[in-house]
Scaffold this active site. Structure first.
Site: not given
Length: 267
Positions: A53, A114
């Protein structure tokens, strides 16, 4: 005969609208494809392992592209050098390899990791401020670590998937969800077989509620059971998140042999 080139990419996502091309904003994909077109003389489509994003960073994004025989695209190392010479300072090609037609950066992936960085300082140090989130309240890291273990394993993560997206399934497997504290920084390490939209940031948002004492650690079990994102806390901001690495099965382990061989999903 066409070749498939695989890139390992690091980027600072601060100035970009995310990975995927956007008509009215600058994306990582657009920057890469613009430079490849400048080198090759024709458009080359770059396909990533996943779409980060706006504001999200990457240390080990993986992407591939096809290109026909061309004098500038015969040697992966030369491709890496040419791209790095033309890319802006906040995008770096860490490595490049040539592979077969069966490889796909997204569909061949078996795990992703992540990392979300939190600052325990009320005001982050200048060299950290673009890469971490400071909640500015005291956190109980031990309670957050306890809570995190309730999410490890295979679950329906519908409560942690942002609304507005359609999913064929919201069931995912987390292999690891750990918190690592070093001085004034806490890193949330999240490794799984796949992630829903904003899933990691929503998990971090829930852990922050636990850490500040709003809920007990067991509250994450209730969140899983509701399967309702609307009852969850706000997402953690994007700038603390980074795609650390992507793992692939043999023979596609060029960039993460060490991580893959020591990962729990390989057991």
């Amino acid at each position: 005969m066409t070749k498939k080139i695989v890139l390992q990419i690091a980027y600072q996502g601060t100035s970009y609208s995310g990975w995927q091309y956007q008509p009215n904003a600058l994306s990582i994909q657009e920057v890469l494809e613009t430079i490849l077109k400048k080198i090759a003389g024709f458009r080359i489509s770059v396909i990533s392992s996943g779409r980060t994003d706006a504001g999200v960073h990457a240390q080990g994004q993986i992407a591939h592209f096809h290109c026909p025989d061309h004098p500038h695209f015969t040697d992966p190392r030369q491709i890496q050098k040419m791209l790095n010479a033309l890319l802006p300072h906040d995008i770096v090609i860490r490595d490049a390899v040539m592979t077969d037609e069966d490889f796909h950066s997204r569909f061949s992936a078996i795990a992703k990791e992540y990392r979300y960085t939190l600052s325990l300082l009320p005001k982050p140090l200048p060299h950290h401020r673009l890469f971490c989130f400071s909640p500015r309240y005291k956190l109980n890291i031990a309670r957050m670590q306890e809570a995190a273990q309730y999410l490890v394993g295979t679950h329906d993560f519908a409560s942690f998937a942002n609304l507005g997206r359609e999913y064929s399934s919201t069931i995912r497997t987390l292999y690891t969800l750990d918190l690592s504290e070093q001085e004034h920084l806490v890193t949330v390490i999240c490794r799984g077989n796949g992630f829903l939209y904003k899933m990691v940031r929503n998990i971090v948002g829930a852990l922050l509620d636990i850490g500040k004492g709003k809920y007990p650690p067991e509250h994450l079990l209730d969140m899983l059971a509701t399967k309702d994102r609307r009852k969850g806390p706000p997402s953690a901001p994007p700038y603390g998140l980074s795609l650390h690495h992507v793992c692939y099965p043999p023979p596609y382990q060029w960039f993460c042999k060490h991580e893959h061989n020591n990962s729990s999903e390989g057991k």
